[in-house]
Design a protein around this motif. Structure first.
Motif, PDB file in Angstrom:
ATOM      1  N   GLY A  50      11.841  -2.841  10.591  1.00  0.00           N
ATOM      2  CA  GLY A  50      12.169  -2.381  11.932  1.00  0.00           C
ATOM      3  C   GLY A  50      11.860  -0.919  12.167  1.00  0.00           C
ATOM      4  O   GLY A  50      12.565  -0.253  12.930  1.00  0.00           O
ATOM      5  N   ILE A  51      10.808  -0.406  11.544  1.00  0.00           N
ATOM      6  CA  ILE A  51      10.420   0.997  11.707  1.00  0.00           C
ATOM      7  C   ILE A  51       9.302   1.055  12.743  1.00  0.00           C
ATOM      8  O   ILE A  51       8.180   0.607  12.494  1.00  0.00           O
ATOM      9  N   LYS A  52       9.583   1.606  13.887  1.00  0.00           N
ATOM     10  CA  LYS A  52       8.711   1.473  15.053  1.00  0.00           C
ATOM     11  C   LYS A  52       7.409   2.248  14.936  1.00  0.00           C
ATOM     12  O   LYS A  52       6.353   1.782  15.363  1.00  0.00           O
ATOM     13  N   ASN A  53       7.458   3.469  14.396  1.00  0.00           N
ATOM     14  CA  ASN A  53       6.304   4.366  14.487  1.00  0.00           C
ATOM     15  C   ASN A  53       5.445   4.419  13.231  1.00  0.00           C
ATOM     16  O   ASN A  53       4.334   4.957  13.267  1.00  0.00           O
ATOM     17  N   LEU A  54       5.919   3.887  12.146  1.00  0.00           N
ATOM     18  CA  LEU A  54       5.219   4.022  10.871  1.00  0.00           C
ATOM     19  C   LEU A  54       3.842   3.368  10.923  1.00  0.00           C
ATOM     20  O   LEU A  54       3.707   2.212  11.316  1.00  0.00           O
ATOM     21  N   GLU A  55       2.810   4.139  10.504  1.00  0.00           N
ATOM     22  CA  GLU A  55       1.434   3.650  10.550  1.00  0.00           C
ATOM     23  C   GLU A  55       0.856   3.361   9.174  1.00  0.00           C
ATOM     24  O   GLU A  55      -0.098   2.583   9.063  1.00  0.00           O
ATOM     25  N   ASP A  56       1.371   3.993   8.140  1.00  0.00           N
ATOM     26  CA  ASP A  56       0.806   3.762   6.812  1.00  0.00           C
ATOM     27  C   ASP A  56       1.840   4.031   5.734  1.00  0.00           C
ATOM     28  O   ASP A  56       2.921   4.556   5.996  1.00  0.00           O
ATOM     29  N   LEU A  57       1.494   3.626   4.526  1.00  0.00           N
ATOM     30  CA  LEU A  57       2.292   3.965   3.355  1.00  0.00           C
ATOM     31  C   LEU A  57       1.593   5.103   2.625  1.00  0.00           C
ATOM     32  O   LEU A  57       0.357   5.153   2.572  1.00  0.00           O
ATOM     33  N   PRO A  58       2.349   6.010   2.043  1.00  0.00           N
ATOM     34  CA  PRO A  58       1.722   7.147   1.366  1.00  0.00           C
ATOM     35  C   PRO A  58       1.052   6.726   0.063  1.00  0.00           C
ATOM     36  O   PRO A  58       1.465   5.763  -0.589  1.00  0.00           O
ATOM     37  N   ASN A  59       0.024   7.464  -0.322  1.00  0.00           N
ATOM     38  CA  ASN A  59      -0.625   7.198  -1.607  1.00  0.00           C
ATOM     39  C   ASN A  59       0.341   7.355  -2.773  1.00  0.00           C
ATOM     40  O   ASN A  59       0.148   6.762  -3.841  1.00  0.00           O
ATOM     41  N   ASP A  60       1.399   8.134  -2.545  1.00  0.00           N
ATOM     42  CA  ASP A  60       2.345   8.414  -3.625  1.00  0.00           C
ATOM     43  C   ASP A  60       3.166   7.196  -4.038  1.00  0.00           C
ATOM     44  O   ASP A  60       3.915   7.275  -5.019  1.00  0.00           O
ATOM     45  N   ILE A  61       3.030   6.092  -3.329  1.00  0.00           N
ATOM     46  CA  ILE A  61       3.759   4.899  -3.777  1.00  0.00           C
ATOM     47  C   ILE A  61       3.278   4.455  -5.155  1.00  0.00           C
ATOM     48  O   ILE A  61       3.964   3.695  -5.836  1.00  0.00           O
ATOM     49  N   SER A  85      -3.513   2.685  -4.711  1.00  0.00           N
ATOM     50  CA  SER A  85      -2.132   3.050  -5.042  1.00  0.00           C
ATOM     51  C   SER A  85      -1.246   1.809  -5.112  1.00  0.00           C
ATOM     52  O   SER A  85      -0.411   1.669  -6.013  1.00  0.00           O
ATOM     53  N   PHE A  86      -1.439   0.912  -4.159  1.00  0.00           N
ATOM     54  CA  PHE A  86      -0.665  -0.327  -4.134  1.00  0.00           C
ATOM     55  C   PHE A  86      -0.880  -1.128  -5.414  1.00  0.00           C
ATOM     56  O   PHE A  86       0.050  -1.720  -5.969  1.00  0.00           O
ATOM     57  N   GLY A  87      -2.101  -1.116  -5.911  1.00  0.00           N
ATOM     58  CA  GLY A  87      -2.435  -1.900  -7.093  1.00  0.00           C
ATOM     59  C   GLY A  87      -1.764  -1.437  -8.365  1.00  0.00           C
ATOM     60  O   GLY A  87      -1.809  -2.143  -9.384  1.00  0.00           O
ATOM     61  N   LYS A  88      -1.127  -0.274  -8.331  1.00  0.00           N
ATOM     62  CA  LYS A  88      -0.451   0.233  -9.525  1.00  0.00           C
ATOM     63  C   LYS A  88       1.009  -0.221  -9.617  1.00  0.00           C
ATOM     64  O   LYS A  88       1.692   0.100 -10.591  1.00  0.00           O
ATOM     65  N   LEU A  89       1.449  -0.983  -8.627  1.00  0.00           N
ATOM     66  CA  LEU A  89       2.836  -1.486  -8.648  1.00  0.00           C
ATOM     67  C   LEU A  89       2.877  -2.787  -9.444  1.00  0.00           C
ATOM     68  O   LEU A  89       3.283  -3.844  -8.954  1.00  0.00           O
ATOM     69  N   THR A  90       2.482  -2.719 -10.675  1.00  0.00           N
ATOM     70  CA  THR A  90       2.241  -3.926 -11.472  1.00  0.00           C
ATOM     71  C   THR A  90       3.506  -4.621 -11.951  1.00  0.00           C
ATOM     72  O   THR A  90       3.423  -5.694 -12.551  1.00  0.00           O
ATOM     73  N   GLN A  91       4.674  -4.026 -11.693  1.00  0.00           N
ATOM     74  CA  GLN A  91       5.926  -4.675 -12.078  1.00  0.00           C
ATOM     75  C   GLN A  91       6.533  -5.493 -10.938  1.00  0.00           C
ATOM     76  O   GLN A  91       7.629  -6.047 -11.088  1.00  0.00           O
ATOM     77  N   LEU A  92       5.815  -5.590  -9.834  1.00  0.00           N
ATOM     78  CA  LEU A  92       6.333  -6.342  -8.692  1.00  0.00           C
ATOM     79  C   LEU A  92       6.587  -7.799  -9.062  1.00  0.00           C
ATOM     80  O   LEU A  92       5.730  -8.466  -9.646  1.00  0.00           O
ATOM     81  N   ILE A  93       7.765  -8.270  -8.674  1.00  0.00           N
ATOM     82  CA  ILE A  93       8.136  -9.673  -8.860  1.00  0.00           C
ATOM     83  C   ILE A  93       8.203 -10.393  -7.517  1.00  0.00           C
ATOM     84  O   ILE A  93       7.816 -11.554  -7.400  1.00  0.00           O
ATOM     85  N   SER A  94       8.667  -9.673  -6.491  1.00  0.00           N
ATOM     86  CA  SER A  94       8.811 -10.266  -5.162  1.00  0.00           C
ATOM     87  C   SER A  94       8.127  -9.375  -4.134  1.00  0.00           C
ATOM     88  O   SER A  94       8.350  -8.164  -4.102  1.00  0.00           O
ATOM     89  N   LEU A  95       7.289  -9.998  -3.278  1.00  0.00           N
ATOM     90  CA  LEU A  95       6.541  -9.258  -2.268  1.00  0.00           C
ATOM     91  C   LEU A  95       6.617 -10.014  -0.949  1.00  0.00           C
ATOM     92  O   LEU A  95       6.317 -11.214  -0.891  1.00  0.00           O
ATOM     93  N   ASN A  96       7.024  -9.293   0.108  1.00  0.00           N
ATOM     94  CA  ASN A  96       7.191  -9.921   1.416  1.00  0.00           C
ATOM     95  C   ASN A  96       6.535  -9.058   2.480  1.00  0.00           C
ATOM     96  O   ASN A  96       6.939  -7.913   2.693  1.00  0.00           O
TER      97      ASN A  96
END
Length: 423
Positions: A50-61, A85-96
């Motif tokens: 529900g974040i109205k203005n957000l356009e991107d995620l930072p590389n720092d993720i 950057s997203f591809g480095k979240l290799t411990q993800l178990i749940s993604l929605n």
């Protein structure tokens, strides 16, 4: 931490934070999240909703290497998720990913997530979804993606549940080299034309819900092990279906597909039951003659007028044949179907039962709504086998006296015939 307060610039002060949930920010967050988000190295759960203005995620993720659950939901202006950057979240178990109307592509690095168990993607504007080698993924939900055209799923070792619904532009669904499939639901995809399931190991009735896909015209199942039962109904544009090397398949039902032109059975040696009712078949499908183990064949409500002369020799185990509501005329089939125990021929245009005595295995015969003029006295030759005979709504003028000696006959009905003489 569950917050909708404008504290994000100081978020780095919460170094040991494990859960961050931001819902309905009321415009407090701008177009970008602060890079300090990447300093939450102990974070395991992140939900942005529900974040109205957000356009991107930072590389720092990319520094959130311990995150196991990520939810991005109802963020109308989000258009960029940094791929590398997203591809480095290799411990993800749940993604929605849900309600992200400006997301047109999924990062290709999603295929790095070897720990991912659950992935839901709903109400995005992606056009292609290509998932490969997610060896731990067991739940996949793909729904209401209005521009999605192609789904490719390959090399999944643990995938047990797939839900593909209401993707209005979806044209092609392909899955191959996957194992342990328990449930496949492909439903209400208005433009889906092709489903291909190849080299898949599944539960006995995993593929039972392919429904309400009005444009689907081609289905291929090849090297699908474990599948026992396949059933589809009312695929009104289905033209071709192929069963290739399904060694465990024994029950197939395809009803009310009036455009069906080709049905192929290749190396399906366990087939016992086949129902092709209401498929507007004018000729007997030749590939059926390859099903040597077939016991029960249902071809009701078609346009058939002849049977292949080799039916009984090609199908030596056939015991039940249902041909009700077709276009058969004249005499009952000759040469006799000597192995048949149950024969259903109601609602045809038969006029004669000449040679009925050659149906030596016959136990049940239904002939309602034909034009049969008489029951030949030779029917007495079936006295030790025939148990049920219905011949209502025909043109019989009498019942042969010899039938009184049919000791096995337990049920006989001949109502609505112009019978005038019992002799």
């Amino acid at each position: 931490m569950n917050t909708n307060l404008p504290i994000l610039p100081d978020i780095k002060n919460f170094q040991f934070l494990t859960s961050l949930i931001i819902r309905s920010d009321n415009g407090a967050i701008g177009q970008h999240l602060p890079p300090e988000l990447g300093e939450l190295k102990y974070l395991s759960t992140l939900e942005l909703s529900g974040i109205k203005n957000l356009e991107d995620l930072p590389n720092d993720i990319e520094y959130l290497v311990g995150i196991s659950s990520l939810t991005l939901q109802n963020i109308p202006n989000l258009s960029r998720i940094p791929d590398e950057s997203f591809g480095k979240l290799t411990q993800l178990i749940s993604l929605n990913f849900s309600d992200l109307p400006n997301i047109s592509t999924i990062p290709t690095t999603i295929n790095n997530f070897q720990q991912l168990n659950k992935f839901e993607i709903t109400k995005t504007n992606i056009t292609i979804l290509n998932l490969k080698g997610l060896r731990s993924l067991y739940f996949l939900k793909i729904t209401f993606n209005s521009l999605l055209e192609t789904i490719e799923i390959t090399n999944m070792n643990s995938l047990s549940s797939i839900d593909v619904r209401n993707n209005d532009e979806l044209l092609t669904f392909n899955i191959q080299n996957s194992y342990y499939l328990q449930t496949l639901n492909i439903q209400s995809n208005k433009k889906l034309t092709s489903v291909n399931i190849v080299n898949v190991s599944c539960y006995s009735d995993a593929i039972r819900t392919i429904v309400d896909n009005s444009q689907l015209n081609t289905i291929e199942l090849k090297n699908v092990s474990g599948l026992n039962i396949f059933e589809i109904n009312s695929l009104v544009n289905l033209k071709s279906i192929v069963f290739d090397n399904l060694q465990n398949l024994f029950n197939v039902t395809i009803r009310f597909s009036p455009e069906l032109q080709t049905i192929s059975f290749i190396n399906t040696s366990s087939m016992k039951y086949l129902d092709l009712s209401g498929c507007n078949l004018a000729t007997f499908p030749e590939s059926i003659l390859k099903l040597e183990s077939l016991i029960n064949l249902v071809l009701t409500s078609n346009q058939l007028s002849t049977l292949p002369s080799t039916l009984i020799t090609d199908l030596p185990n056939l015991k039940v044949l249902n041909l009700a509501n077709n276009n058969f005329q004249g005499n009952i089939f000759q040469p006799a179907l000597s192995n048949i125990r149950e024969l259903y021929l109601s609602k045809n245009s038969l006029t004669s039962l000449y040679g009925i005595q050659e149906y030596k295995s016959l136990q049940r015969l239904e002939l309602d709504y034909n034009n049969i003029l008489l029951i030949p006295s030779e029917i007495i030759n079936l006295s030790t086998k025939l148990q049920n005979l219905t011949i209502n709504y025909n043109k019989l003028s009498y019942i042969p006296y010899e039938m009184t000696n049919m000791r096995s006959l337990s049920s006989f009905s001949a109502t609505n015939n112009p019978i005038t003489n019992d002799d």
